[in-house]
Design an enzyme around this catalytic site. Structure first.
Site, PDB file in Angstrom:
ATOM      1  N   CYS A  95      -9.741  35.247  19.937  1.00 28.64           N
ATOM      2  CA  CYS A  95     -10.675  36.365  20.129  1.00 28.64           C
ATOM      3  C   CYS A  95     -10.809  36.795  21.587  1.00 28.64           C
ATOM      4  O   CYS A  95     -11.515  37.766  21.878  1.00 28.64           O
ATOM      5  CB  CYS A  95     -12.048  36.006  19.568  1.00 28.64           C
ATOM      6  SG  CYS A  95     -12.892  34.689  20.503  1.00 28.64           S
ATOM      7  N   LYS A 150       0.868  -1.183   0.000  1.00 20.38           N
ATOM      8  CA  LYS A 150       0.000   0.000   0.000  1.00 20.38           C
ATOM      9  C   LYS A 150       0.902   1.230   0.000  1.00 20.38           C
ATOM     10  O   LYS A 150       1.479   1.588   1.025  1.00 20.38           O
ATOM     11  CB  LYS A 150      -0.912   0.007   1.221  1.00 20.38           C
ATOM     12  CG  LYS A 150      -1.904   1.167   1.210  1.00 20.38           C
ATOM     13  CD  LYS A 150      -2.822   1.127   2.411  1.00 20.38           C
ATOM     14  CE  LYS A 150      -3.834   2.256   2.341  1.00 20.38           C
ATOM     15  NZ  LYS A 150      -3.200   3.601   2.344  1.00 20.38           N
TER      16      LYS A 150
END
Length: 651
Positions: free
Chosen positions: A403, A112
């Site tokens: 923030c 693979k």
């Protein structure tokens, strides 16, 4: 020899043999000078007689002018993802499932490779298209770039239509060369060979792709009309067409032979010129592949037997906070650089603060890092035995590092709830317009990205300030597209309240919870306290706290959106004489209608649609290619009805 109309075809064949020996076999049969001389002779001849150019001519590998963007292209047959197995026990379980049905099954095992998947379509022997995997149904059309890859034949000796699938790779050695060049040019480095291959394949300028020396290795097929009965036979035929042949492929007759193949590939993985991350196991007989079929996401006749993850140790220098697009805050360890599988690792995820506390990981610790293939490196544990007392405890944050708003803190996850936080704006926007939310046609993920980058939208309410002039001025937008999008935006006004609640992306509040909130509180839902929310049937502490905190943090924006959208909170009219009233139903398999329509119909009849089978399930309705859910329901004695059978019961 001079090129003429009579010998042009022979010279093309000769040049292709030279290229195949050099680029695929790595065994040259001609000098570079001989190849270049013949190449230029053919090119000169083709410039005089362009109408005679053969599609198999190596001159056709040179890309055209750079593209502005890639087109989408559908695969003839879906490109499925493979299920993974990670150890011999899981392998045995997978093989025995197949042997239980088909004891005569055999298997083809192959490496693979870790690269970028590509689907090649040949018609009448000519390469017609090359398409990336994409979402499995459609990908990006990269034919121009694929033609520059020397190990992809432009013509094959087969007239049948066939999709040949494989992996586009870069060798480990070539990866180092490319990154060195990028370093010298002040460019960002590729993280690993897989990223380099994917990035090279998706270049809008195919001249850049051509320079990267990519390799294509076939691993399977899609649509095909071969008369051969086995996958291994078809794969052998494909390799004979001139494709790169992997250094190891084995036809295995039993699980012991599969294990031997895996051991061989694992022991030799470092000797392969390309990166490997496991072994592919495929049922060899096409008749059995067809009989086994597919689950929702993967074939039942194939799997990927993954290699064990590679472990190394390094030192944590500091911890930074990463805010994901959904607002989840993830601690990331900054490490002393350590090389794992060709990539220098300097960062690794710490998952969450619960994991940090449980494992007692500290800044300054020597830690074990694990990495498997292209998976993000993870820290497994600290090596406490080597601590010297200078290590520092990692402090849990209380405010968002982006923030600065107060964070939602739970046992496992910490999340920024602020919809205007720069780190989560894009994801908030995408979810807001999605199918189960506002369902605005024409505003898919890429369009949202384009509008955000062009500064036309930043916050959710900006969607309702879009104008025809702004949209029509964008690249790729025509009058009809702009007007249809605006019509869809307008059409979502007055939607059901539950859709608006779900669209906000509140942690733990999905579609089902949103409907319950609409039915219970109506338009006052965002004014309810923690105590009022947790009193609802099915609502736990995390759900109640998440909704209450979200409503408080985003109060002003919620009111602005409510004023724009003016959602309705109507009660459902549920038939009290319905056979399915109060029943738990699970859906599985492919049906003639989309799943959401069937789910909505059943809910209108008072049913509760669940995603998993349990002893509490009353019915299972199934379509084609029903998988393990049907088997489990049958084992539990649950009433199972086909699509035709359950629809016959609906008035």
């Amino acid at each position: 020899m001079k090129i003429t109309q009579d010998n042009y075809g022979q010279m093309i064949e000769k040049l292709n043999k030279m290229a195949y020996a050099y680029y695929v076999l790595d065994d040259p049969i001609a000098t570079d000078e001989e190849y270049d001389s013949l190449y230029h002779q053919i090119k000169d001849f083709e410039s005089l007689y362009p109408h005679l150019i053969l599609p198999s001519s190596p001159t056709q590998r040179v890309g055209d002018t750079p593209l502005e963007e890639f087109e989408k292209n559908e695969h003839l047959q879906r490109m499925w993802s493979l299920d993974d197995v990670f150890n011999s026990e899981e392998l045995l379980e997978w093989v025995e499932r197949i042997y239980k049905l088909y004891p005569q099954a055999t298997f083809t095992c192959s490496p693979k490779f870790d690269g970028a998947s590509l689907n090649l379509l040949y018609e009448n022997g000519i390469l017609k298209s090359a398409t990336t995997r994409g979402d499995g149904r459609a990908g990006e059309l990269v034919t121009q770039n694929a033609k520059t890859i020397k190990s992809i034949p432009l013509q094959i000796p087969s007239q049948d239509q066939i999709e040949i699938r494989g992996e586009v790779l870069i060798t480990k050695e070539n990866f180092k060369v490319i990154n060195q060049e990028r370093l010298e040019n002040g460019e960002n480095l590729f993280a690993n060979p897989r990223n380099a291959a994917a990035g090279s394949l998706r270049q809008l300028n195919s001249a850049i792709t051509s320079k990267r020396n990519l390799i294509f290795v076939p691993w399977g097929v899609g649509e095909h009309h071969s008369k051969l009965s086995s996958f291994s036979a078809l794969l052998s035929e494909i390799f004979s067409f001139g494709f790169f042949t992997p250094p190891f492929i084995k036809h295995c007759k039993n699980i012991d032979e599969i294990k031997e193949a895996y051991t061989h590939i694992l022991e030799n993985r470092d000797s392969y010129p390309m990166m490997l991350d496991g072994m592919v196991i495929m049922v060899d007989e096409f008749s059995l592949q067809k009989a086994l079929g597919f689950t929702i996401k993967s074939p039942r006749f194939a799997c990927a037997y993954k290699f064990p993850a590679v472990e190394k140790s390094s030192k944590i220098l500091s911890v930074t906070l990463q805010v994901g697009r959904s607002g989840v805050v993830t601690p990331v360890a900054e490490l002393e650089g350590v090389e794992i599988e060709g990539a220098t690792i300097t960062r690794a995820t710490l998952h969450n603060f619960s994991e940090i506390e449980k494992k007692d990981i500290r800044i300054g610790d020597e830690v074990i890092i694990i990495r498997s293939g292209d998976v993000i490196p993870k820290i497994i544990k600290p090596i406490k035995e080597v601590r010297n007392g200078s290590e520092r405890v990692i402090i849990k944050p209380t405010h968002c590092p982006i923030c600065q708003s107060e964070l939602l803190i739970e046992e496992k996850f910490i999340k920024c709830q602020n919809l205007t936080c720069e780190a989560r704006k894009i994801e908030s926007l995408r979810h807001f317009v999605s199918k189960k939310a506002l369902n605005i046609d024409g505003l898919g993920g890429k369009i949202i990205q384009q509008l955000y980058e062009q500064k036309l939208i930043s916050n959710l309410e900006d969607i309702f300030s879009l104008t025809f002039e702004k949209l029509f001025a964008l690249e790729g937008w025509k009058e009809k597209k702009a007007q249809n999008t605006l019509d869809s935006v307008e059409a979502c006004k007055g939607l059901e309240l539950w859709r608006f609640i779900n669209a906000l992306g509140i942690e733990h509040i999905g579609e089902g919870a949103s409907k319950k909130l609409q039915e219970s509180f109506g338009l006052e839902v965002f004014e309810k306290t923690y105590e009022e929310i947790i009193a609802l049937d099915g609502f736990g502490g995390e759900m109640a706290k998440s909704l209450a905190d979200f409503s408080r943090v985003n109060a002003q924006q919620i009111q602005t959106l409510l004023h724009i959208l003016r959602p309705t909170a109507t009660q459902k009219n549920i038939s009290t004489d319905s056979l399915f009233l109060g029943k738990s139903i699970v859906l599985t398999g492919t049906m003639s209608e989309d799943r959401e329509s069937i789910k909505a119909l059943l809910e209108s009849l008072g049913a509760k649609v669940s995603s998993s089978v349990s002893k509490k399930t009353d019915f299972l309705f199934y379509g084609e290619n029903a998988g393990s859910k049907l088997q489990k329901a049958q084992e539990l004695g649950i009433k199972c009805l086909s699509e035709e059978e359950f629809k016959a019961l609906i008035p």
